[in-house]
Scaffold this motif. Structure first.
Motif, PDB file in Angstrom:
ATOM      1  N   LYS A  28       0.824  -1.215   0.000  1.00  0.00           N
ATOM      2  CA  LYS A  28       0.000   0.000   0.000  1.00  0.00           C
ATOM      3  C   LYS A  28       0.856   1.262   0.000  1.00  0.00           C
ATOM      4  N   GLU A  29       1.939   1.262   0.726  1.00  0.00           N
ATOM      5  CA  GLU A  29       2.811   2.440   0.810  1.00  0.00           C
ATOM      6  C   GLU A  29       3.421   2.773  -0.553  1.00  0.00           C
ATOM      7  N   LYS A  30       3.782   1.745  -1.298  1.00  0.00           N
ATOM      8  CA  LYS A  30       4.350   1.957  -2.630  1.00  0.00           C
ATOM      9  C   LYS A  30       3.268   2.444  -3.602  1.00  0.00           C
ATOM     10  N   LEU A  31       2.058   1.914  -3.468  1.00  0.00           N
ATOM     11  CA  LEU A  31       0.943   2.389  -4.299  1.00  0.00           C
ATOM     12  C   LEU A  31       0.649   3.858  -4.030  1.00  0.00           C
ATOM     13  N   ALA A  32       0.700   4.249  -2.754  1.00  0.00           N
ATOM     14  CA  ALA A  32       0.393   5.628  -2.373  1.00  0.00           C
ATOM     15  C   ALA A  32       1.402   6.608  -2.953  1.00  0.00           C
ATOM     16  N   ALA A  33       2.623   6.160  -3.205  1.00  0.00           N
ATOM     17  CA  ALA A  33       3.663   7.029  -3.761  1.00  0.00           C
ATOM     18  C   ALA A  33       3.573   7.142  -5.282  1.00  0.00           C
ATOM     19  N   ALA A  34       2.813   6.278  -5.914  1.00  0.00           N
ATOM     20  CA  ALA A  34       2.691   6.279  -7.375  1.00  0.00           C
ATOM     21  C   ALA A  34       1.788   7.417  -7.834  1.00  0.00           C
ATOM     22  N   PRO A  35       1.975   7.883  -9.080  1.00  0.00           N
ATOM     23  CA  PRO A  35       1.077   8.924  -9.606  1.00  0.00           C
ATOM     24  C   PRO A  35      -0.372   8.430  -9.592  1.00  0.00           C
ATOM     25  N   ALA A  36      -1.275   9.258  -9.119  1.00  0.00           N
ATOM     26  CA  ALA A  36      -2.709   8.972  -9.003  1.00  0.00           C
ATOM     27  C   ALA A  36      -2.997   7.808  -8.062  1.00  0.00           C
ATOM     28  N   ALA A  89     -14.473   5.848  -8.564  1.00  0.00           N
ATOM     29  CA  ALA A  89     -13.071   6.200  -8.792  1.00  0.00           C
ATOM     30  C   ALA A  89     -12.945   7.642  -9.271  1.00  0.00           C
ATOM     31  N   MET A  90     -13.842   8.052 -10.155  1.00  0.00           N
ATOM     32  CA  MET A  90     -13.799   9.435 -10.633  1.00  0.00           C
ATOM     33  C   MET A  90     -14.047  10.419  -9.495  1.00  0.00           C
ATOM     34  N   ALA A  91     -15.001  10.111  -8.639  1.00  0.00           N
ATOM     35  CA  ALA A  91     -15.290  10.989  -7.502  1.00  0.00           C
ATOM     36  C   ALA A  91     -14.064  11.098  -6.593  1.00  0.00           C
ATOM     37  N   THR A  92     -13.421   9.973  -6.348  1.00  0.00           N
ATOM     38  CA  THR A  92     -12.226   9.973  -5.497  1.00  0.00           C
ATOM     39  C   THR A  92     -11.113  10.798  -6.124  1.00  0.00           C
ATOM     40  N   ARG A  95     -11.860  14.568  -6.074  1.00  0.00           N
ATOM     41  CA  ARG A  95     -11.624  15.142  -4.739  1.00  0.00           C
ATOM     42  C   ARG A  95     -10.149  15.399  -4.501  1.00  0.00           C
ATOM     43  N   ARG A  96      -9.310  14.569  -5.074  1.00  0.00           N
ATOM     44  CA  ARG A  96      -7.861  14.702  -4.889  1.00  0.00           C
ATOM     45  C   ARG A  96      -7.219  15.531  -5.999  1.00  0.00           C
ATOM     46  N   ASP A  97      -8.024  16.052  -6.912  1.00  0.00           N
ATOM     47  CA  ASP A  97      -7.560  16.880  -8.035  1.00  0.00           C
ATOM     48  C   ASP A  97      -6.562  16.130  -8.928  1.00  0.00           C
ATOM     49  N   GLU A  98      -6.864  14.861  -9.200  1.00  0.00           N
ATOM     50  CA  GLU A  98      -6.037  14.037 -10.082  1.00  0.00           C
ATOM     51  C   GLU A  98      -6.752  13.902 -11.425  1.00  0.00           C
ATOM     52  N   ARG A  99      -6.651  14.933 -12.230  1.00  0.00           N
ATOM     53  CA  ARG A  99      -7.413  15.018 -13.487  1.00  0.00           C
ATOM     54  C   ARG A  99      -7.030  13.934 -14.491  1.00  0.00           C
ATOM     55  N   THR A 100      -5.762  13.582 -14.558  1.00  0.00           N
ATOM     56  CA  THR A 100      -5.334  12.564 -15.522  1.00  0.00           C
ATOM     57  C   THR A 100      -6.015  11.222 -15.239  1.00  0.00           C
ATOM     58  N   ALA A 101      -6.112  10.876 -13.967  1.00  0.00           N
ATOM     59  CA  ALA A 101      -6.763   9.622 -13.593  1.00  0.00           C
ATOM     60  C   ALA A 101      -8.247   9.654 -13.950  1.00  0.00           C
ATOM     61  N   VAL A 102      -8.868  10.813 -13.839  1.00  0.00           N
ATOM     62  CA  VAL A 102     -10.292  10.935 -14.172  1.00  0.00           C
ATOM     63  C   VAL A 102     -10.509  10.671 -15.658  1.00  0.00           C
ATOM     64  N   VAL A 103      -9.621  11.175 -16.483  1.00  0.00           N
ATOM     65  CA  VAL A 103      -9.738  10.936 -17.931  1.00  0.00           C
ATOM     66  C   VAL A 103      -9.674   9.441 -18.225  1.00  0.00           C
TER      67      VAL A 103
END
Length: 120
Positions: A28-36, A89-92, A95-103
């Motif tokens: 989980k810690e490594k996932l949290a450091a990844a983009p989005a 996922a889009m809502a999450t 909320r975190r302002d991760e626009r690339t992930a939303v696309v």
């Protein structure tokens, strides 16, 4: 049309499988450091692993029932469930302002809608 549905289902299956296996295998810690991937830092490890397991099951459910002709109605049901997951996922990510992930989520959502509409 059937060929297009199989191609999109195969692509979506690959996305589901990759995402699910990543959540199951990578700490989980490594996932949290990844983009989005920062959202994983806000959730428990059990939640992330459970989500990963559900994504792997979705990868199976989006192609296998139709391929073996056993309960093929599970393919569009899986696609609808994936749509709901992508909305969350889009809502999450919004909320975190991760626009690339939303696309990316919108693209996956559109693929799932195409499969659900074509297979129902």
């Amino acid at each position: 049309m059937n060929l297009a549905l199989w191609i999109v289902a195969g692509l979506l299956c690959a996305v589901m499988l990759f995402g699910g296996m990543t959540k199951l295998i990578v700490p989980k810690e490594k996932l949290a450091a990844a983009p989005a991937g920062g959202w994983t830092g806000d959730r428990s490890a059990a939640f992330v692993k459970t989500l990963g397991a559900l994504e792997v099951l979705a990868a199976i459910g989006i192609v296998v029932p139709r391929a073996v002709d056993v309960a093929p109605v599970m393919v569009p049901v899986t696609a609808v469930c994936w749509v709901l997951l992508m909305v969350g996922a889009m809502a999450t990510h919004l909320r975190r302002d991760e626009r690339t992930a939303v696309v990316a989520n919108v693209v996956y959502l559109a693929m799932a809608v195409f499969i659900a509409a074509g297979r129902f």
